[in-house]
Design a protein around this motif. Structure first.
Motif, short mmCIF file in Angstrom:
data_model
loop_
_atom_site.label_atom_id
_atom_site.label_comp_id
_atom_site.label_asym_id
_atom_site.label_seq_id
_atom_site.Cartn_x
_atom_site.Cartn_y
_atom_site.Cartn_z
N VAL A 1 0.85 -1.20 0.00
CA VAL A 1 0.00 0.00 0.00
C VAL A 1 0.88 1.25 0.00
CG1 VAL A 1 -1.68 1.34 1.34
CG2 VAL A 1 -1.95 -1.14 1.14
N ASP A 2 1.92 1.24 0.81
CA ASP A 2 2.79 2.43 0.91
C ASP A 2 3.46 2.74 -0.42
OD1 ASP A 2 2.05 2.64 3.51
OD2 ASP A 2 3.95 1.89 4.35
N VAL A 3 4.02 1.71 -1.05
CA VAL A 3 4.68 1.95 -2.34
C VAL A 3 3.66 2.46 -3.36
CG1 VAL A 3 5.93 0.89 -4.26
CG2 VAL A 3 6.48 0.24 -1.92
N ALA A 4 2.49 1.81 -3.38
CA ALA A 4 1.45 2.23 -4.34
C ALA A 4 1.08 3.70 -4.13
CB ALA A 4 0.21 1.35 -4.20
N HIS A 5 0.81 4.07 -2.89
CA HIS A 5 0.34 5.44 -2.63
C HIS A 5 1.45 6.47 -2.87
CE1 HIS A 5 -3.38 3.99 -0.16
NE2 HIS A 5 -3.41 3.64 -1.41
N ASN A 6 2.68 6.09 -2.55
CA ASN A 6 3.80 7.02 -2.84
C ASN A 6 3.96 7.25 -4.34
OD1 ASN A 6 4.45 7.49 -0.21
ND2 ASN A 6 5.97 5.84 -0.08
N ALA A 7 3.55 6.25 -5.12
CA ALA A 7 3.66 6.38 -6.58
C ALA A 7 2.38 6.97 -7.19
CB ALA A 7 3.94 5.01 -7.19
N GLY A 8 1.42 7.30 -6.33
CA GLY A 8 0.14 7.82 -6.84
C GLY A 8 -0.74 6.72 -7.39
N GLY A 9 -0.47 5.47 -6.99
CA GLY A 9 -1.23 4.33 -7.51
C GLY A 9 -2.15 3.71 -6.46
N LYS A 10 -2.71 2.57 -6.83
CA LYS A 10 -3.69 1.89 -5.97
C LYS A 10 -3.20 0.50 -5.60
CE LYS A 10 -7.03 4.92 -7.23
NZ LYS A 10 -7.28 6.08 -6.39
N CYS A 11 -3.71 0.02 -4.46
CA CYS A 11 -3.38 -1.33 -4.02
C CYS A 11 -4.66 -2.06 -3.61
CB CYS A 11 -2.41 -1.28 -2.85
SG CYS A 11 -1.95 -2.92 -2.25
N TYR A 12 -4.85 -3.25 -4.14
CA TYR A 12 -6.04 -4.06 -3.86
C TYR A 12 -5.63 -5.37 -3.20
CZ TYR A 12 -7.73 -0.72 -7.27
OH TYR A 12 -8.01 0.46 -7.93
N VAL A 13 -6.42 -5.79 -2.22
CA VAL A 13 -6.07 -6.96 -1.42
C VAL A 13 -7.02 -8.13 -1.74
CG1 VAL A 13 -5.86 -7.85 0.94
CG2 VAL A 13 -5.22 -5.47 0.44
N VAL A 14 -6.45 -9.28 -2.04
CA VAL A 14 -7.28 -10.47 -2.28
C VAL A 14 -7.90 -10.91 -0.95
CG1 VAL A 14 -7.29 -12.89 -3.03
CG2 VAL A 14 -5.77 -11.24 -4.17
N THR A 15 -9.20 -11.14 -0.96
CA THR A 15 -9.86 -11.64 0.26
C THR A 15 -10.22 -13.12 0.04
OG1 THR A 15 -11.99 -10.77 -0.49
CG2 THR A 15 -10.70 -9.41 1.04
N GLU A 16 -11.26 -13.34 -0.77
CA GLU A 16 -11.66 -14.72 -1.07
C GLU A 16 -11.54 -14.91 -2.57
OE1 GLU A 16 -15.19 -16.06 1.01
OE2 GLU A 16 -15.93 -16.96 -0.86
N MET A 17 -10.83 -15.92 -3.01
CA MET A 17 -10.66 -16.11 -4.46
C MET A 17 -11.89 -16.77 -5.07
SD MET A 17 -6.57 -16.84 -4.79
CE MET A 17 -6.58 -16.64 -6.58
N SER A 18 -11.94 -16.76 -6.40
CA SER A 18 -13.18 -17.12 -7.08
C SER A 18 -13.30 -18.60 -7.42
CB SER A 18 -13.27 -16.32 -8.39
OG SER A 18 -12.11 -16.51 -9.17
N HIS A 19 -12.20 -19.34 -7.37
CA HIS A 19 -12.25 -20.75 -7.78
C HIS A 19 -12.73 -21.63 -6.61
CE1 HIS A 19 -8.56 -20.16 -5.66
NE2 HIS A 19 -8.19 -21.43 -5.74
N PRO A 20 -13.22 -22.85 -6.91
CA PRO A 20 -13.77 -23.70 -5.84
C PRO A 20 -12.78 -23.96 -4.70
CG PRO A 20 -14.35 -24.59 -7.99
CD PRO A 20 -13.41 -23.45 -8.26
N GLY A 21 -11.52 -24.21 -5.04
CA GLY A 21 -10.52 -24.55 -4.02
C GLY A 21 -10.24 -23.43 -3.04
N ALA A 22 -10.66 -22.21 -3.37
CA ALA A 22 -10.44 -21.09 -2.45
C ALA A 22 -11.09 -21.38 -1.10
CB ALA A 22 -11.01 -19.80 -3.04
N LEU A 23 -12.17 -22.17 -1.13
CA LEU A 23 -12.89 -22.42 0.12
C LEU A 23 -12.13 -23.37 1.04
CD1 LEU A 23 -16.54 -22.50 -1.23
CD2 LEU A 23 -15.21 -20.59 -0.30
N ASP A 24 -11.08 -24.02 0.54
CA ASP A 24 -10.28 -24.88 1.42
C ASP A 24 -9.64 -24.06 2.56
OD1 ASP A 24 -10.88 -26.99 -0.20
OD2 ASP A 24 -8.93 -27.06 -1.22
N PHE A 25 -9.22 -22.83 2.23
CA PHE A 25 -8.53 -22.02 3.24
C PHE A 25 -9.07 -20.60 3.41
CE2 PHE A 25 -5.28 -25.16 2.05
CZ PHE A 25 -4.99 -25.68 3.32
N MET A 26 -9.75 -20.08 2.37
CA MET A 26 -10.04 -18.65 2.35
C MET A 26 -11.52 -18.30 2.51
SD MET A 26 -8.01 -17.38 -0.97
CE MET A 26 -6.55 -16.41 -0.75
N GLY A 27 -12.33 -19.21 2.94
CA GLY A 27 -13.77 -18.94 2.94
C GLY A 27 -14.21 -18.04 4.08
N GLU A 28 -15.47 -18.24 4.47
CA GLU A 28 -16.09 -17.37 5.48
C GLU A 28 -15.24 -17.31 6.74
OE1 GLU A 28 -20.19 -18.30 5.67
OE2 GLU A 28 -20.51 -16.96 7.38
#
Ligand code: NUP
Length: 212
Positions: free
Chosen positions: A98-125
């Motif tokens: 985030v710091d590097v992005a903002h210092n460069a005038g850019g944006k930073c996005y954080v992955v929360t839950e991925m879209s594929h079925p296997g994401a629910l093995d570790f990243m679900g609710e």
């Protein structure tokens, strides 16, 4: 309005330029990642700048803070306007991006839950909610959340408020553009556009759901 972000996961610079040339009037941003950058080099970002669209680096950065910082610095020096990082590496690693992005005038996005079925093995609710909270605490610009699970996007929206939701999973992964568009800020679409016989028409058809 829901924006349309083209996931340009083709393997060569020539293919990338061809698809971008055909689709740029109908899209709002371009996202590239390892498939194209490993095939063509990071300098493809300079070539794509010709289309004058935000360019997001989907490297799902996932390392210690110092390494995240070094990666993010390369990304913004190469001409990208945004970067996607994993969140599970924790507060200090996310903050480095985030710091590097903002210092460069850019944006930073954080992955929360991925879209594929296997994401629910570790990243679900539960985990995804904590990652969304972390994105807010680290002052990230938004999150990545799954178009394949609209109910999860609704739950994550409660946590991030007006920060951006960028959502992949429409089309090839089975997500519905009509269903997800009203819940998000940007719909990420790859194969359904770049593998289409008529990429311009495909992009135009997705851009039609913008105002839902
Ligand atoms: O959870 C995610 N799911 C996902 O598909 C996070 C992502 N960043 N992506 C990316 O979105 C994926 O790597 C690809 O670039 C794009 C979706 O492409 P497609 O399934 O529409 O071809």
């Amino acid at each position: 309005m829901t924006e349309l972000m083209l996931a340009l996961d083709v393997l060569t610079r020539a293919e990338a330029m061809d698809i971008a040339e055909k689709t740029y009037p109908y899209i709002d941003a371009i996202k590239i990642g390892y498939p194209l950058v490993l095939g063509s080099g990071l300098s493809v970002a300079r070539d794509l700048a010709e289309f004058d669209l935000p360019l997001i680096a989907d490297f799902k950065v996932a390392d210690i803070p110092n390494t995240n910082r070094l990666i993010a610095e390369h990304v913004f020096e190469a001409g990208f306007s945004g970067i996607i990082t994993q969140g599970f590496t924790g507060r200090d690693s996310v903050s480095a991006c985030v710091d590097v992005a903002h210092n460069a005038g850019g944006k930073c996005y954080v992955v929360t839950e991925m879209s594929h079925p296997g994401a629910l093995d570790f990243m679900g609710e539960g985990v995804a909610e904590r990652l969304a909270e972390l994105a807010v605490e680290c002052n990230a610009d938004g999150i990545i959340a799954p178009a394949t699970r609209p109910e999860r996007v609704k739950a994550l929206r409660q946590i991030i408020g007006s920060k951006k939701i960028l959502s992949p999973g429409v089309g090839a992964q089975g997500g519905s553009a009509e269903e997800i568009a009203p819940l998000i800020d940007s719909m990420i679409v790859g194969r359904s556009i770049y593998n289409s016989e008529d990429p311009a028409k495909a992009a135009q058809s997705y851009s039609c759901v913008r105002d839902l």
